[in-house]
Structures are given as C-alpha cells and as structure tokens.
Enzyme design. Structure first.
Site, PDB file in Angstrom:
ATOM      1  N   HIS A 118      -2.209 -16.221   7.741  1.00 47.33           N
ATOM      2  CA  HIS A 118      -1.617 -14.908   8.028  1.00 47.33           C
ATOM      3  C   HIS A 118      -2.777 -13.788   8.666  1.00 47.33           C
ATOM      4  CE1 HIS A 118       2.007 -16.396   6.779  1.00 47.33           C
ATOM      5  NE2 HIS A 118       1.789 -16.801   5.464  1.00 47.33           N
ATOM      6  N   ARG A 122       4.043 -11.048   5.185  1.00 44.94           N
ATOM      7  CA  ARG A 122       5.221 -10.436   5.690  1.00 44.94           C
ATOM      8  C   ARG A 122       5.373  -9.892   6.826  1.00 44.94           C
ATOM      9  NH1 ARG A 122       7.573  -7.663   0.280  1.00 44.94           N
ATOM     10  NH2 ARG A 122       9.580  -8.199   1.265  1.00 44.94           N
ATOM     11  N   PRO A 148       0.867  -1.271   0.026  1.00 40.42           N
ATOM     12  CA  PRO A 148       0.120  -0.070  -0.046  1.00 40.42           C
ATOM     13  C   PRO A 148       0.639   1.343   0.023  1.00 40.42           C
ATOM     14  CG  PRO A 148       0.215  -0.848   2.220  1.00 40.42           C
ATOM     15  CD  PRO A 148       1.237  -1.579   1.330  1.00 40.42           C
ATOM     16  N   GLU A 149       0.341   2.124  -0.857  1.00 43.61           N
ATOM     17  CA  GLU A 149       0.873   3.451  -0.973  1.00 43.61           C
ATOM     18  C   GLU A 149      -0.315   4.535  -0.406  1.00 43.61           C
ATOM     19  OE1 GLU A 149       3.527   4.859  -3.771  1.00 43.61           O
ATOM     20  OE2 GLU A 149       3.853   2.901  -4.398  1.00 43.61           O
TER      21      GLU A 149
END
Length: 284
Positions: free
Chosen positions: A101, A120, A2-3
DNA sequence: CGTACACCCTGGCCGC
DNA sequence: TGCGGCCAGGGTGTAC
C-alpha cells in the site's frame, strides 16, 4: 488514523526532514486514492524544493519553492489509515522494497525517501496554488483552528446556538471547529463533563466556557505525546505516539469511570454512525 | 437550509 | 485454519 494531533506530529516531522530538500523523483504507483492523483504531480514537483510544511485542521499543506510568484501547494490528507514514512538515505544500495500500500514515493536530493502508505485509500493528494488555498473547496467553509486564538467560548457558542444536533455531531462538523475527530471529541466532552447527547444549542454559554479549554488541553497534551497510536499510526520514523495511554473514556467501554468517587462504568453508544464513549453520571 | 445515513476500502480481531 | 461479521482515527454525496 489521524486527527489533529497526529497530523501535527507528522507535520513537525516533515518540517524537519523536508524543508530545503529538493524532489528528485516523484512517483504515483496507482492512478487514484480516494480521488484521482493529479496526473501532473511528478512534473510539478520534480526539481523543486520544499519551502514550508503547514497544517490546516487534518490537512497537510506542503509549499513548493517553484520560482513562481504563486507557488504550488501540495495538499495531503491521511484519511483513516494513511501514514507517511521517511526513510533516511541507505548506507549502500537501494532503498528497501516498497510495500503493497505504498502509493506515493518521493525521492529527495539527500537520498532520503518519503512514502505515503494508505491501505484503505481514504486519503488523497491534490495540488493548488498559494493564492487560492483559503478559497479551495477543502478549506473555504472550515471553522477555526481549535488551538488558535480565533477559537474561544464566544465563537463556539455562536456556532452552536441554532443547532439541534447532538454536541458530539456538532464538534465533528469541521465547519464548527476544524480538526477534531472521534477520539478527541469523546475525550474533550468527558473532560468538560458534558453529555455527548446534549443538544448543541444548550452548550452555548456556560458549558462552552468549560468545553473550549477542555478541547485545547486534550489536543495540546496529545501533541506533546506524539499523537495516539491505535492500530497503525506512526511518526515518520516509525515510532508510536503514546497518548492512547492517556485516554480517559475512548475505547474503555465497560471499564470503570476514572472520575474520583464515580462508581459507574464507561458506556458506548452510536452517534452519527460512530462510537461514542462517555460516563452517564459525570457527563450531563 | 440542516440533518441523517450510506458509502468509499482494506485489514484485524473475535467467535464459531 | 477458515470464514463470516463487526469494527476502525475521515469526508462526501444523496435523500429527506
């Protein structure tokens, strides 16, 4: 993932589904993400309602209506691979099984379930107070919001004028402008016709006059498209953003430059450890 | 101080 | 099918 545009897309979704809802049950399924998960996360949230969902740069800020004069704020960062899923209340029976996750689970009073999933684990969650937010370590040195009025050519020029570092690295520095990441920096520099290798100080002035609108424009178009989906970004309901189809340089190594009359192909180089895509002819 | 780089972590893809 | 190498949208700590 995400930006700024992707985080803004998530914020909009959360605002619609979270504001006014009460947390019935909050569960952290592991002790840490990038940083330790606050041990009092569940007790601070359970039984309280969401007042607002804000965004600062790539951070989400969820303001909790906890009957306190100084309200609790949940700070959530999605890292590289974090995503937020919102499952509506099931017609009957329990929610679907959690995935490997799915690290944070928030059950709401309307039966919906919000899940934070992050393979991650570069994402993180923290708690703060409303009055302390601007002075928080995450925010205190941050530059202006690129879509705000406080971000203009004059301000950007001021921030760049003493920098010897490449403009690419300067724009990724959240102290210069907050919320840009690798994709949108590449895109904005292409749109403004500025080489990513150019020393930042030489962008101050006339080039900043072109760069600021290019940054604002690409971010606004990306938000309108629901962000970009590369591998795994999705909106709350699992839908993809589609701005990736509008990339002009990012990910297009070896493909033709899209500028009319240009016969060059897009190059890829490494700067500050990340890929930069650009046209050596159109960007100077 | 500013800048450069390694690192945190998992998974997908590509070539062999 | 399996395996190694490389790549990935972020931020931080450390070494110059």
């Amino acid at each position: 993932m995400p930006e700024l545009p992707e985080v803004e897309t998530v914020r909009t979704g959360l605002e619609q589904s979270l504001v006014g809802r009460r947390f019935d049950r909050v569960e952290a399924r592991r002790p840490d993400l990038r940083f330790p998960i606050p041990t009092d996360l569940a007790t601070r949230l359970q039984g309280h309602r969401v007042l607002r969902v804000n965004r600062r740069a790539k951070y989400l800020q969820i303001i909790i209506d906890d009957n306190s004069a100084d309200r609790t704020v949940v700070i959530l960062h999605l890292g590289m691979s974090g995503r937020v899923n919102l499952m509506p209340a099931p017609d009957a029976g329990p929610h679907a099984d959690l995935l490997k996750h799915d690290h944070l689970v928030f059950d709401l009073d309307d039966g919906a379930r919000m899940v934070f999933n992050d393979p991650r684990r570069f994402g993180f969650i923290a708690l703060s107070r409303e009055s302390a937010l601007d002075d928080h370590d995450y925010f205190k040195d941050m530059g202006p919001e690129p879509l705000g009025n406080a971000f203009n050519a004059e301000i950007l020029s001021q921030a760049l004028k003493d920098k010897d570092t490449p403009i690419k690295a300067a724009l990724l520095d959240q102290r210069v402008v907050a919320g840009l990441g690798n994709i949108y920096v590449c895109e904005a520099l292409y749109d403004a016709g500025i080489s990513p290798k150019r020393k930042a100080r030489t962008v101050a002035g006339l080039r900043a006059d072109r760069l600021v609108p290019a940054i604002k424009d690409v971010l606004q178009r990306a938000i309108a498209a629901g962000g970009s989906t590369l591998r795994d970004f999705a909106q709350l309901d699992g839908q993809s953003g589609y701005f990736q189809h509008s990339f002009r340089v990012y990910g297009r190594e070896g493909e033709a430059c899209l500028s009319p009359g240009c016969d060059k192909v897009v190059k890829r180089i490494t700067q500050s450890g990340r890929s930069t895509f650009y046209c050596s002819s159109c960007q100077r």
